[in-house]
Every structure is written in structure tokens, then in C-alpha cells.
Design an enzyme around this catalytic site. Sequence first.
Site, PDB file in Angstrom:
ATOM      1  N   GLY A   1      -9.070   3.829   7.277  1.00  0.00           N
ATOM      2  CA  GLY A   1      -8.604   5.130   7.359  1.00  0.00           C
ATOM      3  C   GLY A   1      -7.297   5.444   7.525  1.00  0.00           C
ATOM      4  O   GLY A   1      -6.681   6.375   7.048  1.00  0.00           O
ATOM      5  N   PHE A   2      -6.287   4.686   8.254  1.00  0.00           N
ATOM      6  CA  PHE A   2      -5.053   5.124   8.296  1.00  0.00           C
ATOM      7  C   PHE A   2      -4.091   3.875   8.400  1.00  0.00           C
ATOM      8  O   PHE A   2      -4.597   2.706   8.412  1.00  0.00           O
ATOM      9  CB  PHE A   2      -5.061   5.590   9.937  1.00  0.00           C
ATOM     10  CG  PHE A   2      -5.798   6.781   9.824  1.00  0.00           C
ATOM     11  CD1 PHE A   2      -5.508   8.130   9.542  1.00  0.00           C
ATOM     12  CD2 PHE A   2      -6.927   6.761  10.574  1.00  0.00           C
ATOM     13  CE1 PHE A   2      -6.118   9.524   9.609  1.00  0.00           C
ATOM     14  CE2 PHE A   2      -7.927   8.054  10.649  1.00  0.00           C
ATOM     15  CZ  PHE A   2      -7.606   9.100  10.164  1.00  0.00           C
ATOM     16  N   GLY A   3      -3.044   4.077   7.979  1.00  0.00           N
ATOM     17  CA  GLY A   3      -2.033   3.020   7.777  1.00  0.00           C
ATOM     18  C   GLY A   3      -1.396   3.078   9.270  1.00  0.00           C
ATOM     19  O   GLY A   3      -1.464   3.894   9.881  1.00  0.00           O
ATOM     20  N   GLY A   4      -0.406   1.938   9.494  1.00  0.00           N
ATOM     21  CA  GLY A   4       0.186   1.556  10.796  1.00  0.00           C
ATOM     22  C   GLY A   4      -0.503   1.336  11.936  1.00  0.00           C
ATOM     23  O   GLY A   4      -0.015   1.402  13.215  1.00  0.00           O
TER      24      GLY A   4
ATOM     25  N   MET B   1     -11.035  -6.285   5.918  1.00  0.00           N
ATOM     26  CA  MET B   1     -10.444  -5.313   6.540  1.00  0.00           C
ATOM     27  C   MET B   1      -9.661  -5.783   7.977  1.00  0.00           C
ATOM     28  O   MET B   1     -10.701  -6.491   8.412  1.00  0.00           O
ATOM     29  CB  MET B   1     -11.224  -4.099   7.080  1.00  0.00           C
ATOM     30  CG  MET B   1     -11.353  -3.236   5.652  1.00  0.00           C
ATOM     31  SD  MET B   1      -9.886  -2.636   4.797  1.00  0.00           S
ATOM     32  CE  MET B   1      -8.936  -1.682   5.915  1.00  0.00           C
TER      33      MET B   1
ATOM     34  N   GLY C   1       1.239  -1.911   4.038  1.00  0.00           N
ATOM     35  CA  GLY C   1       1.716  -0.613   3.835  1.00  0.00           C
ATOM     36  C   GLY C   1       3.094  -0.354   4.439  1.00  0.00           C
ATOM     37  O   GLY C   1       3.932  -0.190   4.162  1.00  0.00           O
ATOM     38  N   SER C   2       2.771   0.037   5.753  1.00  0.00           N
ATOM     39  CA  SER C   2       4.003   0.535   6.860  1.00  0.00           C
ATOM     40  C   SER C   2       4.934  -0.627   6.854  1.00  0.00           C
ATOM     41  O   SER C   2       6.170  -0.338   6.823  1.00  0.00           O
ATOM     42  CB  SER C   2       3.471   0.514   8.108  1.00  0.00           C
ATOM     43  OG  SER C   2       2.591  -0.322   8.971  1.00  0.00           O
TER      44      SER C   2
ATOM     45  N   HIS D   1      -8.424   0.655  -3.739  1.00  0.00           N
ATOM     46  CA  HIS D   1      -9.334   0.264  -2.556  1.00  0.00           C
ATOM     47  C   HIS D   1     -10.019   1.619  -2.407  1.00  0.00           C
ATOM     48  O   HIS D   1      -9.439   2.478  -1.928  1.00  0.00           O
ATOM     49  CB  HIS D   1      -8.467  -0.147  -1.689  1.00  0.00           C
ATOM     50  CG  HIS D   1      -9.216  -0.415  -0.403  1.00  0.00           C
ATOM     51  ND1 HIS D   1      -8.604  -0.440   0.809  1.00  0.00           N
ATOM     52  CD2 HIS D   1     -10.550  -0.413  -0.195  1.00  0.00           C
ATOM     53  CE1 HIS D   1      -9.321  -0.915   1.908  1.00  0.00           C
ATOM     54  NE2 HIS D   1     -10.590  -1.052   1.502  1.00  0.00           N
TER      55      HIS D   1
ATOM     56  N   MET E   1      -9.385   7.645  -0.171  1.00  0.00           N
ATOM     57  CA  MET E   1     -10.267   7.854   0.897  1.00  0.00           C
ATOM     58  C   MET E   1     -10.701   9.467   0.498  1.00  0.00           C
ATOM     59  O   MET E   1     -10.052  10.019   0.192  1.00  0.00           O
ATOM     60  CB  MET E   1      -9.320   8.055   2.250  1.00  0.00           C
ATOM     61  CG  MET E   1      -8.780   6.693   2.546  1.00  0.00           C
ATOM     62  SD  MET E   1      -7.781   6.676   3.957  1.00  0.00           S
ATOM     63  CE  MET E   1      -6.955   5.195   3.941  1.00  0.00           C
TER      64      MET E   1
ATOM     65  N   MET F   1     -12.291   3.708  -0.406  1.00  0.00           N
ATOM     66  CA  MET F   1     -13.062   3.880   0.933  1.00  0.00           C
ATOM     67  C   MET F   1     -13.788   5.252   0.844  1.00  0.00           C
ATOM     68  O   MET F   1     -13.483   6.414   1.445  1.00  0.00           O
ATOM     69  CB  MET F   1     -11.988   3.955   2.137  1.00  0.00           C
ATOM     70  CG  MET F   1     -11.318   2.691   2.249  1.00  0.00           C
ATOM     71  SD  MET F   1      -9.996   2.738   3.193  1.00  0.00           S
ATOM     72  CE  MET F   1      -8.741   2.646   1.723  1.00  0.00           C
TER      73      MET F   1
ATOM     74  N   HIS G   1      -1.126  -1.066  -4.126  1.00  0.00           N
ATOM     75  CA  HIS G   1      -2.463  -0.955  -3.552  1.00  0.00           C
ATOM     76  C   HIS G   1      -2.488   0.596  -3.212  1.00  0.00           C
ATOM     77  O   HIS G   1      -1.906   1.048  -2.580  1.00  0.00           O
ATOM     78  CB  HIS G   1      -2.460  -1.650  -2.167  1.00  0.00           C
ATOM     79  CG  HIS G   1      -3.790  -1.570  -1.465  1.00  0.00           C
ATOM     80  ND1 HIS G   1      -4.797  -2.624  -1.712  1.00  0.00           N
ATOM     81  CD2 HIS G   1      -3.996  -0.843  -0.313  1.00  0.00           C
ATOM     82  CE1 HIS G   1      -5.811  -2.174  -0.767  1.00  0.00           C
ATOM     83  NE2 HIS G   1      -5.438  -1.222  -0.125  1.00  0.00           N
TER      84      HIS G   1
ATOM     85  N   SER H   1       0.538  -1.150   0.192  1.00  0.00           N
ATOM     86  CA  SER H   1       0.166  -0.033  -0.097  1.00  0.00           C
ATOM     87  C   SER H   1       0.660   1.333  -0.052  1.00  0.00           C
ATOM     88  O   SER H   1       1.740   1.438   0.967  1.00  0.00           O
ATOM     89  CB  SER H   1      -0.948   0.123   1.265  1.00  0.00           C
ATOM     90  OG  SER H   1      -1.346   1.397   1.449  1.00  0.00           O
TER      91      SER H   1
ATOM     92  N   ASP I   1      -6.250  -6.589   4.750  1.00  0.00           N
ATOM     93  CA  ASP I   1      -5.789  -5.318   4.556  1.00  0.00           C
ATOM     94  C   ASP I   1      -5.625  -4.705   5.955  1.00  0.00           C
ATOM     95  O   ASP I   1      -6.721  -4.506   6.536  1.00  0.00           O
ATOM     96  CB  ASP I   1      -6.728  -4.500   3.410  1.00  0.00           C
ATOM     97  CG  ASP I   1      -5.959  -3.055   3.115  1.00  0.00           C
ATOM     98  OD1 ASP I   1      -4.831  -2.681   3.807  1.00  0.00           O
ATOM     99  OD2 ASP I   1      -6.728  -2.203   2.487  1.00  0.00           O
TER     100      ASP I   1
HETATM  101  C1  DX5 Z   1      -6.056   1.326   5.679  1.00  0.00           C
HETATM  102  C2  DX5 Z   1      -5.779   1.132   4.322  1.00  0.00           C
HETATM  103  C3  DX5 Z   1      -4.763   0.031   4.181  1.00  0.00           C
HETATM  104  C4  DX5 Z   1      -3.581   0.725   4.888  1.00  0.00           C
HETATM  105  C5  DX5 Z   1      -2.618  -0.622   5.353  1.00  0.00           C
HETATM  106  O1  DX5 Z   1      -7.330   1.742   5.848  1.00  0.00           O
HETATM  107  O2  DX5 Z   1      -6.894   0.329   3.645  1.00  0.00           O
HETATM  108  O3  DX5 Z   1      -4.384  -0.224   2.995  1.00  0.00           O
HETATM  109  O4  DX5 Z   1      -2.633   1.482   3.788  1.00  0.00           O
HETATM  110  O5  DX5 Z   1      -1.521  -0.084   6.065  1.00  0.00           O
HETATM  111  P1  DX5 Z   1      -0.609  -0.892   7.042  1.00  0.00           P
HETATM  112  O6  DX5 Z   1      -0.212  -1.993   6.214  1.00  0.00           O
HETATM  113  O7  DX5 Z   1       0.294  -0.100   7.746  1.00  0.00           O
HETATM  114  O8  DX5 Z   1      -1.845  -1.377   8.240  1.00  0.00           O
HETATM  115 ZN    ZN Z   2      -6.327  -0.430   1.604  1.00  0.00          ZN
END
Ligand code: DX5
Ligand code: ZN
Length: 227
Positions: free
Chosen positions: A141-144, A136, A196-197, A65, A36, A67, A32, A8, A174
Site C-alpha cells: 500500500g505504501f512506500g517507505g 511482500m 522504492g525509497s 505490480h 493500486m 495491487m 517497478h 519502484s 518488495d
Molecule cells: C508497496 C509497494 C512497493 C513500494 C516499495 O506496496 O508494492 O513496491 O514501492 O517501496 P519501499 O522500497 O520504499 O518500501
Molecule cells: Zn510493489
Amino acid sequence: MAPQISPSILSADFADLGADVARIASDADWVHVDVMDNHFVPNLTLGLPVVQALLKTSAIPLDCHLMIEDPDRWAPQYAEAGAGSVTIHAEAAGAPIRTLRAIRSAGARAGLGVNPATPVEGFADLLGEIDMLLLMTVEPGFGGQKFLDVVLPKVRRARELIRGRDLPVWLQVDGGVSAETIERCAEAGADVFVAGSAVYNADDPAEAVRRLRAQAQRATDAAGWAE
Ligand code: DX5
Ligand code: ZN
């Protein structure tokens, strides 16, 4: 199907997305892209113009993706632009069957996503309309964020539903997918892994992708659900 890795870019450098995609393009299966709209989720990222720009430079297909609160209106345009896969959220779609069919007729793979607290059983009859089910494993909404183990039983049930219908539907996880959690996801039945992270915060993102893939493959082989 062998496990696939979809890094991501939510954790990539938004000022240099093209370069960050290129860093993982030889090792990853997909890129990915988290769209958002600050309505479906409390965060705002990017939209169609950035996806169109990425499509011109990426050597691997985009896994978009969405959202967003009005996927019926927007999703077909991502497919028409050339995204390889477009996922809409079940909680947001007003006419999911029509929208999933529009995505497919525009030539993309159609994905249906569900939040951690949304059950999958109600979508069993839609499995023939989709190419991928996205579960999910964090609140979107957020990474990490921290991986939600509470979703793992749903991953198992979703794999059973797919097996029961004998359909070639991919099962994507995800959120919080990392070296610590990817094996549990693969063992439970996931075969497409968004990270992602775990990829972009690593010193060497390409190496992180290779390691995640090897872990997923080992766990899948050991689990046996893919036989
Ligand atoms: C969150 C996103 C994910 C996010 C995953 O809402 O849909 O794709 O980037 O990030 P990590 O892998 O850091 O949880
Ligand atoms: Zn995603």
C-alpha cells in the site's frame, strides 16, 4: 541468475515520471510500477493509461505490480499493452491460473504476489504457471515502510520450493528493501529486488541501484543457494 534490481517509481516524482525512469534506466533491470486501486490496498496510484505512457518512454521493461481487487479483469491488458512482467496478487485473483496464462499468452512474464501473512506452500503446484513469485516484505500500500524480518523464513522456504521443482521461477522481494536489508533477502534466496525509497530518496538514484546490486551479488555469492 545474477541479482536484478527493480526500482519502484512509487517514491519517484509523479509529475515527472518519464525523467525519473530515465535516471535509473542505465543501471536498473526493470522499472517497478505499483498499481493500486484503493480497494485491495488503502491507496490509489495509477493505472493503464499511465503505464501505456511510460511504455513509450522507458528504455527498460516495466515490472507491473497490480495491487487491485480484480486482477482477472485487468492484468491481461497490462500484458497486451507491452509490460515485460505483470504480477497479480494471490489474495485478489478469482481465477489465477486463467489470468496467469492470459498474461503469458500476451507475451509478458507472469508473476504471483503474496502478502506477508499469506503462506506460499499452497501455491507450490502453481509454480509451473509463473515466471516470478513476489513475496511482500511490508504490508502492501505504501512506500517507505519498515522491512518485515518475519517474512525471511518464507523467502527461504520459497527458494527451497522453487529449487525442489527445478523451475526457472524468479523470487522477488518488495517492501523495505534497502542497503540495510538487501543482503538478508539475497542470503535467504531472493534474486529480484524492488526498492522504492532506497533508490528515489537517494541523492543519486543510479548510484543507489549500483550499490544495491553489488550488495545483493556479494550476499548471493556468499550464500551458495544459487549454485
Ligand atoms: C508497496 C509497494 C512497493 C513500494 C516499495 O506496496 O508494492 O513496491 O514501492 O517501496 P519501499 O522500497 O520504499 O518500501
Ligand atoms: Zn510493489
